[in-house]
Design a protein around this motif. Structure first.
Motif, PDB file in Angstrom:
ATOM      1  N   VAL A 168     -89.906  34.102  62.045  1.00  0.00           N
ATOM      2  CA  VAL A 168     -90.477  32.808  61.898  1.00  0.00           C
ATOM      3  C   VAL A 168     -92.066  32.844  62.294  1.00  0.00           C
ATOM      4  O   VAL A 168     -92.750  32.127  61.644  1.00  0.00           O
ATOM      5  N   GLU A 169     -92.323  33.739  63.331  1.00  0.00           N
ATOM      6  CA  GLU A 169     -93.934  33.859  63.595  1.00  0.00           C
ATOM      7  C   GLU A 169     -94.641  34.226  62.329  1.00  0.00           C
ATOM      8  O   GLU A 169     -95.681  33.928  62.107  1.00  0.00           O
ATOM      9  N   ARG A 170     -93.864  35.205  61.716  1.00  0.00           N
ATOM     10  CA  ARG A 170     -94.508  35.923  60.598  1.00  0.00           C
ATOM     11  C   ARG A 170     -94.429  35.117  59.372  1.00  0.00           C
ATOM     12  O   ARG A 170     -94.661  35.545  58.084  1.00  0.00           O
ATOM     13  N   GLU A 171     -94.138  33.784  59.403  1.00  0.00           N
ATOM     14  CA  GLU A 171     -94.011  33.000  58.274  1.00  0.00           C
ATOM     15  C   GLU A 171     -93.246  33.108  57.127  1.00  0.00           C
ATOM     16  O   GLU A 171     -93.408  33.028  55.906  1.00  0.00           O
ATOM     17  N   VAL A 206     -90.674  24.035  61.530  1.00  0.00           N
ATOM     18  CA  VAL A 206     -91.561  24.780  60.436  1.00  0.00           C
ATOM     19  C   VAL A 206     -91.025  24.403  59.010  1.00  0.00           C
ATOM     20  O   VAL A 206     -91.807  24.013  58.128  1.00  0.00           O
ATOM     21  N   ALA A 207     -89.560  24.218  58.833  1.00  0.00           N
ATOM     22  CA  ALA A 207     -88.997  23.877  57.898  1.00  0.00           C
ATOM     23  C   ALA A 207     -89.248  22.379  57.431  1.00  0.00           C
ATOM     24  O   ALA A 207     -89.541  21.885  56.249  1.00  0.00           O
ATOM     25  N   LEU A 208     -89.326  21.319  58.386  1.00  0.00           N
ATOM     26  CA  LEU A 208     -89.608  20.134  58.121  1.00  0.00           C
ATOM     27  C   LEU A 208     -90.962  20.072  57.519  1.00  0.00           C
ATOM     28  O   LEU A 208     -91.579  19.231  56.680  1.00  0.00           O
ATOM     29  N   LYS A 209     -91.832  20.531  58.349  1.00  0.00           N
ATOM     30  CA  LYS A 209     -93.646  20.440  57.763  1.00  0.00           C
ATOM     31  C   LYS A 209     -93.653  21.015  56.591  1.00  0.00           C
ATOM     32  O   LYS A 209     -94.850  20.721  55.879  1.00  0.00           O
ATOM     33  N   ILE A 244     -95.716  14.565  59.924  1.00  0.00           N
ATOM     34  CA  ILE A 244     -94.845  15.212  58.785  1.00  0.00           C
ATOM     35  C   ILE A 244     -95.021  14.291  57.523  1.00  0.00           C
ATOM     36  O   ILE A 244     -94.181  13.044  57.471  1.00  0.00           O
ATOM     37  N   LYS A 245     -96.059  14.241  56.710  1.00  0.00           N
ATOM     38  CA  LYS A 245     -96.381  13.344  55.774  1.00  0.00           C
ATOM     39  C   LYS A 245     -95.140  13.048  54.676  1.00  0.00           C
ATOM     40  O   LYS A 245     -95.003  11.866  54.037  1.00  0.00           O
ATOM     41  N   THR A 246     -94.609  14.086  54.448  1.00  0.00           N
ATOM     42  CA  THR A 246     -93.643  14.072  53.217  1.00  0.00           C
ATOM     43  C   THR A 246     -92.075  13.500  53.803  1.00  0.00           C
ATOM     44  O   THR A 246     -91.434  13.200  53.067  1.00  0.00           O
ATOM     45  N   LEU A 247     -91.874  13.288  55.169  1.00  0.00           N
ATOM     46  CA  LEU A 247     -90.776  12.762  55.680  1.00  0.00           C
ATOM     47  C   LEU A 247     -90.228  11.424  55.186  1.00  0.00           C
ATOM     48  O   LEU A 247     -89.090  11.464  54.880  1.00  0.00           O
ATOM     49  N   PRO A 248     -91.172  10.619  55.418  1.00  0.00           N
ATOM     50  CA  PRO A 248     -90.734   8.860  54.966  1.00  0.00           C
ATOM     51  C   PRO A 248     -90.239   8.830  53.802  1.00  0.00           C
ATOM     52  O   PRO A 248     -89.300   8.424  53.386  1.00  0.00           O
ATOM     53  N   LYS A 249     -91.074   9.618  52.685  1.00  0.00           N
ATOM     54  CA  LYS A 249     -90.659   9.630  51.401  1.00  0.00           C
ATOM     55  C   LYS A 249     -89.128  10.065  51.112  1.00  0.00           C
ATOM     56  O   LYS A 249     -88.339   9.924  50.241  1.00  0.00           O
ATOM     57  N   ARG A 250     -89.024  11.490  51.784  1.00  0.00           N
ATOM     58  CA  ARG A 250     -87.627  12.126  51.678  1.00  0.00           C
ATOM     59  C   ARG A 250     -86.434  11.171  52.344  1.00  0.00           C
ATOM     60  O   ARG A 250     -85.556  11.313  51.625  1.00  0.00           O
ATOM     61  N   LEU A 251     -86.801  10.813  53.254  1.00  0.00           N
ATOM     62  CA  LEU A 251     -85.686   9.836  54.069  1.00  0.00           C
ATOM     63  C   LEU A 251     -85.369   8.634  52.999  1.00  0.00           C
ATOM     64  O   LEU A 251     -84.184   8.301  53.040  1.00  0.00           O
ATOM     65  N   ILE A 252     -86.365   8.012  52.470  1.00  0.00           N
ATOM     66  CA  ILE A 252     -86.095   6.935  51.455  1.00  0.00           C
ATOM     67  C   ILE A 252     -85.290   7.298  50.313  1.00  0.00           C
ATOM     68  O   ILE A 252     -84.189   6.645  49.894  1.00  0.00           O
ATOM     69  N   LYS A 253     -85.718   8.597  49.916  1.00  0.00           N
ATOM     70  CA  LYS A 253     -84.885   8.972  48.784  1.00  0.00           C
ATOM     71  C   LYS A 253     -83.362   9.315  48.845  1.00  0.00           C
ATOM     72  O   LYS A 253     -82.352   9.035  48.197  1.00  0.00           O
ATOM     73  N   LEU A 254     -83.076  10.043  50.251  1.00  0.00           N
ATOM     74  CA  LEU A 254     -81.761  10.140  50.556  1.00  0.00           C
ATOM     75  C   LEU A 254     -81.075   9.068  51.082  1.00  0.00           C
ATOM     76  O   LEU A 254     -79.600   8.947  50.998  1.00  0.00           O
ATOM     77  N   SER A 255     -81.564   7.941  51.562  1.00  0.00           N
ATOM     78  CA  SER A 255     -81.086   6.649  51.712  1.00  0.00           C
ATOM     79  C   SER A 255     -80.415   5.862  50.909  1.00  0.00           C
ATOM     80  O   SER A 255     -79.712   5.037  50.701  1.00  0.00           O
TER      81      SER A 255
END
Length: 268
Positions: A168-171, A206-209, A244-255
């Motif tokens: 994880v530390e080494r990306e 890290v995955a969320l970001k 996490i700028k992409t999170l709201p858009k992803r939540l809307i799509k999944l909803s």
């Protein structure tokens, strides 16, 4: 079935119903001449691995390939694997992972995969940061066989939490998310297993970001959405989620998925 040189039938894996195919072969797939195990010179007994260790950086590339092939054969024995680790053979494989010759890269990754089967082997690998970085480069190798063996090696290393922390530390999460969508099915399966092992701690953030949960299936998305729902009860988590700028858009799509009401509810 195949016919042997003596005219006997040989049952092979595809003869079974359904056919049984190995996910990853324990033998190199990239062909090379001159490594017949009955003809290549090897040492025996306690001198075998020290001799092969010296040959890993021989000026003759064929000798290097022969040495790597012999090491892969020997370290299946746990005692030989332990001896190889004490001789720091994993460290000697570091630069071979980025060698110009594909057969050398493939056999170096294969040797690491076998050594990574033990706890000491995993520890020896992750302690060498340059080795870990070169292994990460092999995830995007031009040869599919090398990518497959690297994916298998990474998955084995990630099974223990201490080694997973180093990855994880080494990306490695970022690299796996980069390659996972455009790979062959077998490699994708291994990458997803590796990501699963890396998600137990800070790997989730890290995955969320990196908008990583878009590559997972519906059950994983449902679990992730439920975790986010409970985490964001606290103010600190709300601020982190807002970053996490992409999170709201992803939540809307999944909803908007009518086939999974639990996922819809968690997203809303």
């Amino acid at each position: 079935k195949r016919i042997s040189a003596r005219g006997h039938e040989i049952i092979t894996d595809p003869d079974f119903e359904p056919p049984f195919f190995r996910l990853t072969s324990e033998q190199p797939d990239i062909p090379i001449d001159g490594i017949d195990p009955t003809r290549r010179p090897v040492a025996f007994g306690k001198w075998a691995l020290p001799k092969l260790r010296r040959e890993l950086h021989h000026k003759d590339e064929l000798v290097v390939i022969q040495a790597l092939t012999s090491i892969c054969d020997l370290v299946h024995d746990p005692e030989k694997a332990y001896e190889a680790i004490n001789l720091k053979i994993p460290d000697r494989l570091t630069d071979l992972l980025v060698d110009p010759l594909a057969p050398i890269r493939e056999r170096a990754v294969l040797a690491l995969s076998i050594l990574a089967g033990s706890g000491d082997g995993k520890d020896a690998i992750v302690k060498n940061i340059i080795l870990v970085e070169n292994l990460k480069l092999c995830l995007g190798d031009t040869q599919p066989s090398i990518r497959l063996k690297t994916a298998a090696c990474t998955e084995i290393i990630a099974r223990t939490w201490m080694a997973a922390d180093v990855l994880v530390e080494r990306e490695f999460i970022e690299s796996l998310l980069k390659y996972v969508e455009d790979e062959f099915d077998k490699i994708i399966e291994l990458h997803l297993e590796t990501l699963k092992s890396l998600m137990y701690g800070c790997g989730k953030c890290v995955a969320l970001k990196n908008d990583g949960f878009k590559v997972f299936d519906i059950p994983t998305c449902t679990s992730a959405a439920s975790v986010i729902m409970f985490c964001t009860v606290k103010t600190k988590a709300k601020h982190l989620a807002a970053d996490i700028k992409t999170l709201p858009k992803r939540l809307i799509k999944l909803s908007t998925n009518p086939l999974n009401p639990n996922l819809q509810m968690y997203c809303l």
